[in-house]
Every structure is written in structure tokens, then in C-alpha cells.
Design an enzyme around this catalytic site. Structure first.
Site, PDB file in Angstrom:
ATOM      1  N   ARG A 126       0.859  -1.194   0.000  1.00 48.56           N
ATOM      2  CA  ARG A 126       0.000   0.000   0.000  1.00 48.56           C
ATOM      3  C   ARG A 126       0.886   1.231   0.000  1.00 48.56           C
ATOM      4  O   ARG A 126       1.745   1.380   0.864  1.00 48.56           O
ATOM      5  CB  ARG A 126      -0.938   0.019   1.211  1.00 48.56           C
ATOM      6  N   GLU A 142       4.509   7.221   2.636  1.00 47.00           N
ATOM      7  CA  GLU A 142       5.359   6.037   2.810  1.00 47.00           C
ATOM      8  C   GLU A 142       4.859   4.917   1.927  1.00 47.00           C
ATOM      9  O   GLU A 142       3.724   4.930   1.457  1.00 47.00           O
ATOM     10  CB  GLU A 142       5.394   5.575   4.270  1.00 47.00           C
ATOM     11  N   ASN A 144       4.269   0.866   2.086  1.00 48.84           N
ATOM     12  CA  ASN A 144       4.173  -0.245   3.037  1.00 48.84           C
ATOM     13  C   ASN A 144       4.326  -1.572   2.313  1.00 48.84           C
ATOM     14  O   ASN A 144       3.587  -1.854   1.362  1.00 48.84           O
ATOM     15  CB  ASN A 144       2.812  -0.221   3.720  1.00 48.84           C
ATOM     16  N   SER A 149      -3.167  -2.804   6.012  1.00 47.76           N
ATOM     17  CA  SER A 149      -4.491  -3.022   6.602  1.00 47.76           C
ATOM     18  C   SER A 149      -5.552  -2.154   5.944  1.00 47.76           C
ATOM     19  O   SER A 149      -5.259  -1.278   5.135  1.00 47.76           O
ATOM     20  CB  SER A 149      -4.438  -2.757   8.100  1.00 47.76           C
ATOM     21  N   LYS A 316      12.028   3.000   5.824  1.00 48.72           N
ATOM     22  CA  LYS A 316      12.045   4.426   5.485  1.00 48.72           C
ATOM     23  C   LYS A 316      13.385   4.806   4.837  1.00 48.72           C
ATOM     24  O   LYS A 316      13.458   5.696   4.001  1.00 48.72           O
ATOM     25  CB  LYS A 316      11.833   5.279   6.751  1.00 48.72           C
ATOM     26  N   LYS A 374      11.935  10.421  11.045  1.00 50.05           N
ATOM     27  CA  LYS A 374      11.363   9.066  11.130  1.00 50.05           C
ATOM     28  C   LYS A 374      12.432   8.013  11.392  1.00 50.05           C
ATOM     29  O   LYS A 374      13.424   7.947  10.680  1.00 50.05           O
ATOM     30  CB  LYS A 374      10.669   8.700   9.820  1.00 50.05           C
ATOM     31  N   GLU A 378       7.435   0.711  11.778  1.00 56.09           N
ATOM     32  CA  GLU A 378       6.125   0.753  11.145  1.00 56.09           C
ATOM     33  C   GLU A 378       5.047   0.782  12.220  1.00 56.09           C
ATOM     34  O   GLU A 378       5.288   0.408  13.354  1.00 56.09           O
ATOM     35  CB  GLU A 378       5.900  -0.507  10.293  1.00 56.09           C
ATOM     36  N   GLY A 379       3.858   1.188  11.797  1.00 53.41           N
ATOM     37  CA  GLY A 379       2.698   0.962  12.654  1.00 53.41           C
ATOM     38  C   GLY A 379       2.258   2.158  13.486  1.00 53.41           C
ATOM     39  O   GLY A 379       1.356   2.026  14.302  1.00 53.41           O
ATOM     40  N   ARG A 459      -8.049   7.345   4.805  1.00 56.07           N
ATOM     41  CA  ARG A 459      -8.055   7.417   6.262  1.00 56.07           C
ATOM     42  C   ARG A 459      -7.983   8.873   6.649  1.00 56.07           C
ATOM     43  O   ARG A 459      -7.200   9.622   6.070  1.00 56.07           O
ATOM     44  CB  ARG A 459      -6.803   6.733   6.816  1.00 56.07           C
TER      45      ARG A 459
HETATM   46  P1  ADP Z   1       4.089   4.658  10.021  1.00 53.96           P
HETATM   47  O1  ADP Z   1       4.985   3.639   9.411  1.00 53.96           O
HETATM   48  O2  ADP Z   1       4.197   4.710  11.490  1.00 53.96           O
HETATM   49  O3  ADP Z   1       2.686   4.559   9.506  1.00 53.96           O
HETATM   50  P2  ADP Z   1       4.279   7.107   8.446  1.00 53.96           P
HETATM   51  O4  ADP Z   1       5.474   7.440   7.674  1.00 53.96           O
HETATM   52  O5  ADP Z   1       3.088   6.643   7.656  1.00 53.96           O
HETATM   53  O6  ADP Z   1       4.686   6.064   9.563  1.00 53.96           O
HETATM   54  O7  ADP Z   1       3.847   8.362   9.301  1.00 53.96           O
HETATM   55  C1  ADP Z   1       2.740   8.360  10.179  1.00 53.96           C
HETATM   56  C2  ADP Z   1       1.829   9.552   9.924  1.00 53.96           C
HETATM   57  O8  ADP Z   1       2.567  10.762  10.043  1.00 53.96           O
HETATM   58  C3  ADP Z   1       1.251   9.602   8.524  1.00 53.96           C
HETATM   59  O9  ADP Z   1       0.080   8.825   8.436  1.00 53.96           O
HETATM   60  C4  ADP Z   1       1.000  11.080   8.320  1.00 53.96           C
HETATM   61  O10 ADP Z   1      -0.212  11.464   8.940  1.00 53.96           O
HETATM   62  C5  ADP Z   1       2.149  11.719   9.088  1.00 53.96           C
HETATM   63  N1  ADP Z   1       3.258  11.996   8.147  1.00 53.96           N
HETATM   64  C6  ADP Z   1       4.306  11.182   7.873  1.00 53.96           C
HETATM   65  N2  ADP Z   1       5.135  11.730   6.974  1.00 53.96           N
HETATM   66  C7  ADP Z   1       4.619  12.940   6.649  1.00 53.96           C
HETATM   67  C8  ADP Z   1       5.016  13.991   5.771  1.00 53.96           C
HETATM   68  N3  ADP Z   1       6.127  13.919   5.038  1.00 53.96           N
HETATM   69  N4  ADP Z   1       4.238  15.085   5.706  1.00 53.96           N
HETATM   70  C9  ADP Z   1       3.108  15.172   6.457  1.00 53.96           C
HETATM   71  N5  ADP Z   1       2.694  14.222   7.295  1.00 53.96           N
HETATM   72  C10 ADP Z   1       3.418  13.107   7.412  1.00 53.96           C
HETATM   73 MG    MG Z   2       1.832   5.029   7.719  1.00 52.11          MG
END
Ligand code: ADP
Ligand code: MG
Length: 483
Positions: A126, A142, A144, A149, A316, A374, A378-379, A459
Site C-alpha cells: 500500500r 510512505e 508499506n 491493513s 524508510k 522518522k 512501522e505501525g 483514512r
Molecule cells: P508509520 O509507518 O508509522 O505509519 P508514516 O510514515 O506513515 O509512519 O507516518 C505516520 C503519519 O505521520 C502519517 O500517516 C501522516 O499522517 C504523518 N506523516 C508522515 N510523513 C509525513 C510527511 N512527510 N508530511 C506530512 N505528514 C506526514
Molecule cells: Mg503510515
């Protein structure tokens, strides 16, 4: 009604009329989750929005259009081409993040020493995006590669919003549809099952009726999201499923030593495909035995979705490295696919001693408000945002910064009209929506047998919260109305 409009229902109407409609539709149709500390027989309505969120048709189509290129990119990266680029990068990362990436890497080394008898590999992916308001473009949050899910519940919430619109509940005074524009329904619940079934069809069983195994977390609250895919596997493809946790591998399955074929102990059925809905975070490995069990599954003849290298391609760090056009070109020879992919990237920096890394370090301290930091996890719940970044870095040894990436913040436009429903409470607070596109790819060393777009997910989370996990209590499942 123009589809950027949102029904303006009074609190009275929402409470008296709309909420009962949503609760009863959700309970009738399985738009549900378990509450914390649940009993098997009592469920909760899943957190949703009251209305679909308006999304530009062009952004939606752009995100779908690039999915096959993403599938192919991660397939090529996982094949470890370009002089073992992925394994080289993973071995470096393993040193910085010994607790998790390091252990996955160690496990991969053991597995490759034993050898992989199964050449087929399945990616169930995803890719997540936010629509940046500055250029009205989709930008990737990101990618995945494990345990994606909401493929099941996403289809349901689109159906819910269509029901509310078609049955006139959004225009109670007239009883007619409020939205004339399309409220699409994600085909993810069907298409994820199709991809798993395709993998089963390519598997060469010794015995008839092989099954798909779901490796799940103990006490999973989002189980219905998974069940929907299981029911579709049986209904559309006649394929049965079994479920077990990482801790239960030895008690519930049997590995035939020579062939390394994996069987479900109770029935003796052969396990053709393993779909991991667990094993993506340290908390999923409760004991040392969990790690041993993960290795048993990895070295079995079953097709893994994902295997360890596919999982490691989803860190990442790899996402950051792939934003380099020269590296990208090694894995995506086709120029038009490459420019499609590049258009979805924002700037991502390492925090190491490279020249880009030094630039990243400078930005982290001079302009933290434009970035998110970051780690390799994950998660949800792991990131460090904006002005918290400098202090977080100062608390660490500088050499450990290399375990992190610094990512430019995407700037989505908040939606101020939609309403979030969580249990008995609803919240009229601005929300941000993240669009996820599912994609599946079945491949081996030389051939791609299946490469498909597999539906989508929207979401939404409160604008005031940085994170958006639905099960973690920050967000909700949404659907979209196209304009
Ligand atoms: P995880 O693997 O924990 O899901 P993510 O990279 O998806 O990590 O980051 C979690 C949340 O943080 C995302 O769903 C988003 O809401 C916010 N986020 C992450 N990266 C960005 C970004 N570059 N700009 C804005 N919001 C972000
Ligand atoms: Mg995420």
C-alpha cells in the site's frame, strides 16, 4: 449538489437520525472492530466519517496510475539487483538499528544460507499519499510492504456512504440524493483476495486444496478487516484460510524436513501462501521463539507475502535512497514510469556524513518546522515532528542519527466540514485525509507473473494530531466523493 459541498445537518438530526442509520448499517454489514479488552461476541462500530471527503478526481487517478510502477520498483529492489544494492543497504542499516532491522537482517542471512526453495514471491503493498495544497499534487508519505491493513473495511465505508446518499439520509427534507458525483467503492476487499488466490494458483501443491495462512497478532482488534478478505477468498476462489500467531507456528503447523513444505497440523492441508498481518514491529516478536518461528516460515516452501527482503525493501531508509534519481534509474529503466514515480516524491534526507546528510542535519536544526523525523519503524506513533526534532536529536549520539531519515512535510488542505464518528461521540474538527493505494505483485527472479492495482483506502485524522492510526485511536476510515 456540487460534490465539494457537505450536508449541513443539525446536531439534532445527526443524533436522532443519522447516527442510528450509521450504527445499524455498520453492524449489519461488518464495518466493525473489537473494542479494547474485548470478548469475542461483542463488537464496536468502526470509527468513520459521517460523509465522504471530497477528493479531486485527477489526484485519485494519478495515485492509481502510478501503482503498477511502484509494484515493479519494489519487485526489482527486492530482487536485490544492481550489485546487491538492497542487501548492502540493509546490512548497513542493521548496524544502526540493531534491535529490529538488524534482527530481520540477521534472519535473512540465516535463511539465505539455508537457501530458498520457493522462487515465487508475493508483494501485497500500500502506497500512502497526502495531497499537497501548494501544487495540488499527490505526494507519497510512505510505501508499506508488510501487513497492509484496511483493504476490507475500506470497501465497507464506501458502501456505507453510498447507502446514506442513495437512501436520502443526507437530505432528510427531500429524501433525495445529496451527492450527484461519484462516491466510488474500493474494490480492495475483492482484489486483495484475488492476488492471494493468484499466488495459490501458481503454487505447485503435493496435495489438493492448499490453504492461505494469515499470521496475525494475538488479540488483534482489527480482525474483521482481515476476515472480509478471508471470506472473499473462500467465496470467489474456493480457497480456505487458517490463522495463527508467530508464537503458534510450531504448535499449529508442521514443516516437512526435506521438501520444506508447510502443513496445517489439524487437517494436514498444505499451506501455499503466508500473508503476514503481524511481524512488522518489535512488539510482534514476544519471545526468542517468535524469531525462530519467523525463520521457519521464511525457509518454508510456502509463498511469503512478504518474505524478509520484500519487508526490508519497505524501510524508510530505502524510501529515502530511492528518491535519488540515479538510484531509481537502476531499478526503473522505463523513463515515463520513472518520471511518474519522481513526481510523487518530496525531499527526504539522510542524517549521516554524506553531503546530503550534512544538508539534512543543517535543515533539522535550522528549519525543523518543515520536517518530520522518522526511525525505521512501522505501525504509527514513532515519528518526531517539527520543533521537537532538534531536542530529540540532541538527546542522541550523533552517530545514531543515521538510523533516521528527515522528510519534508507534505501540506494537505484540512477539510473543515466533515465530521468524525468514534463510538458514541462525534467531532466537528478539521481533518486531514491520507489516500492509500493497494497494489499486488507476484514475481520470481526473472518474471513478473501478476502486477495489479488492488483498490484504495482513505483514512482521516484530526488536523490537530500528527499521527493517523485508526486502531491506535487517532483516526478513522473515510471514503471519497470525486470532483
Ligand atoms: P508509520 O509507518 O508509522 O505509519 P508514516 O510514515 O506513515 O509512519 O507516518 C505516520 C503519519 O505521520 C502519517 O500517516 C501522516 O499522517 C504523518 N506523516 C508522515 N510523513 C509525513 C510527511 N512527510 N508530511 C506530512 N505528514 C506526514
Ligand atoms: Mg503510515
Amino acid at each position: 449538489m456540487a460534490s465539494t459541498e457537505t450536508p449541513n445537518l443539525s446536531d439534532d438530526v445527526i443524533k436522532r437520525d443519522l447516527l442510528p442509520e450509521i450504527y445499524q448499517w455498520s453492524l449489519s454489514n461488518g464495518l466493525i472492530m473489537y473494542p479494547p479488552n474485548f470478548k469475542l461476541e461483542s463488537v464496536s462500530v468502526a470509527p468513520t466519517t459521517l460523509y465522504p471527503t471530497p477528493v479531486p478526481r485527477r489526484s485519485f487517478q494519478d495515485a492509481i496510475a502510478v501503482q503498477k510502477a511502484y509494484n515493479e520498483l519494489y519487485c526489482n529492489v527486492s530482487r536485490d539487483g544492481n550489485e546487491n544494492w538492497l542487501t548492502n543497504e540493509s546490512s548497513k542499516l542493521a548496524e544502526f538499528d540493531s534491535e529490529f532491522t538488524g534482527r530481520l537482517w540477521g534472519l535473512y542471512q540465516k535463511a539465505s544460507k539455508q537457501g530458498y526453495s520457493q522462487k515465487l514471491r508475493l508483494g501485497v503493498f500500500r502506497s500512502d499519499y497526502l495531497i499537497d495544497k501548494r501544487h495540488d499534487e499527490i505526494k507519497q508519505v510512505e510505501f508499506n510492504t508488510i501487513s497492509v491493513s484496511f483493504g476490507g473495511l475500506s470497501s465497507k465505508v464506501g458502501q456505507l456512504h453510498n447507502f446514506l446518499n442513495d437512501s436520502g439520509k443526507y437530505s432528510p427534507d427531500r429524501g433525495s440524493e445529496f451527492y450527484s458525483n461519484e462516491i466510488p467503492v474500493s474494490e480492495s476487499a475483492i482484489k486483495l483476495a484475488d492476488a492471494l488466490a493468484t499466488a495459490v494458483e501458481h503454487y505447485e501443491p503435493r496435495q489438493p486444496n492448499p490453504v492461505v495462512a494469515f499470521v496475525v497478532q494475538d488479540g488483534e482488534r482489527n480482525v474483521f478487516d482481515q476476515r472480509i478478505v478471508e471470506y472473499n477468498l473462500l467465496q470467489s476462489h474456493g480457497i480456505q484460510t487458517v490463522r495463527f500467531t508467530l508464537e503458534q507456528v510450531k504448535t499449529h503447523t508442521f514443516l516437512e524436513p526435506d521438501s520444506r513444505r508447510l502443513y496445517w497440523k489439524k487437517s494436514g492441508q498444505e499451506i501455499a501462501v503466508i500473508w503476514f498481518r503481524s511481524a512488522y514491529s518489535p512488539a510482534d516478536f514476544k519471545t526468542e521463539e517468535s524469531w525462530e518461528n519467523r525463520l521457519i516460515l521464511e525457509t518454508s516452501y510456502a509463498i511469503k507475502a512478504p518474505d524478509l527482503l520484500i519487508q526490508l525493501s519497505g524501510t524508510k531508509k530505502i524510501q529515502q535512497l530511492l528518491t535519488n534519481p540515479d538510484i531509481l534509474a537502476q531499478f526503473v529503466p522505463d523513463e515515463s514510469s520513472r518520471s511518474q514515480l519522481l513526481s510523487t516524491f518530496v525531499n527526504i534526507y539522510p542524517l549521516d556524513d554524506s553531503s546530503l546528510g550534512r544538508e539534512g542535519k543543517r535543515l533539522a536544526f535550522e528549519q525543523p518546522f518543515n520536517y518530520v523525523l522518522k526511525p525505521q519503524r512501522e505501525g504509527g506513533g514513532n515519528n518526531i515532528y517539527k520543533n521537537d526534532i532538534p531536542d530529540a536529536l540532541r538527546k542522541m549520539d550523533e552517530k545514531d542519527w543515521a538510523a533516521y531519515i528527515l522528510m519534508e512535510l507534505i501540506q494537505p488542505e484540512p477539510n473543515k466540514k466533515n465530521v468524525v464518528l468514534r463510538g458514541s461521540e462525534y467531532y466537528k474538527e478539521p481533518i486531514l485525509s491520507e489516500l492509500g493505494i493497494f497494489g499486488c505483485v507476484l514475481f520470481d527472479e526473472s518474471e513478473i507473473h501478476y502486477n495489479q492495482y488492488s483498490g484504495w483506502l482513505l483514512r482521516s485524522k484530526f488536523n490537530s494530531s500528527n499521527e493517523g492510526g485508526v486502531a491506535a485511536g487517532f483516526g478513522c476510515v473515510d471514503s471519497l466523493v470525486l470532483y
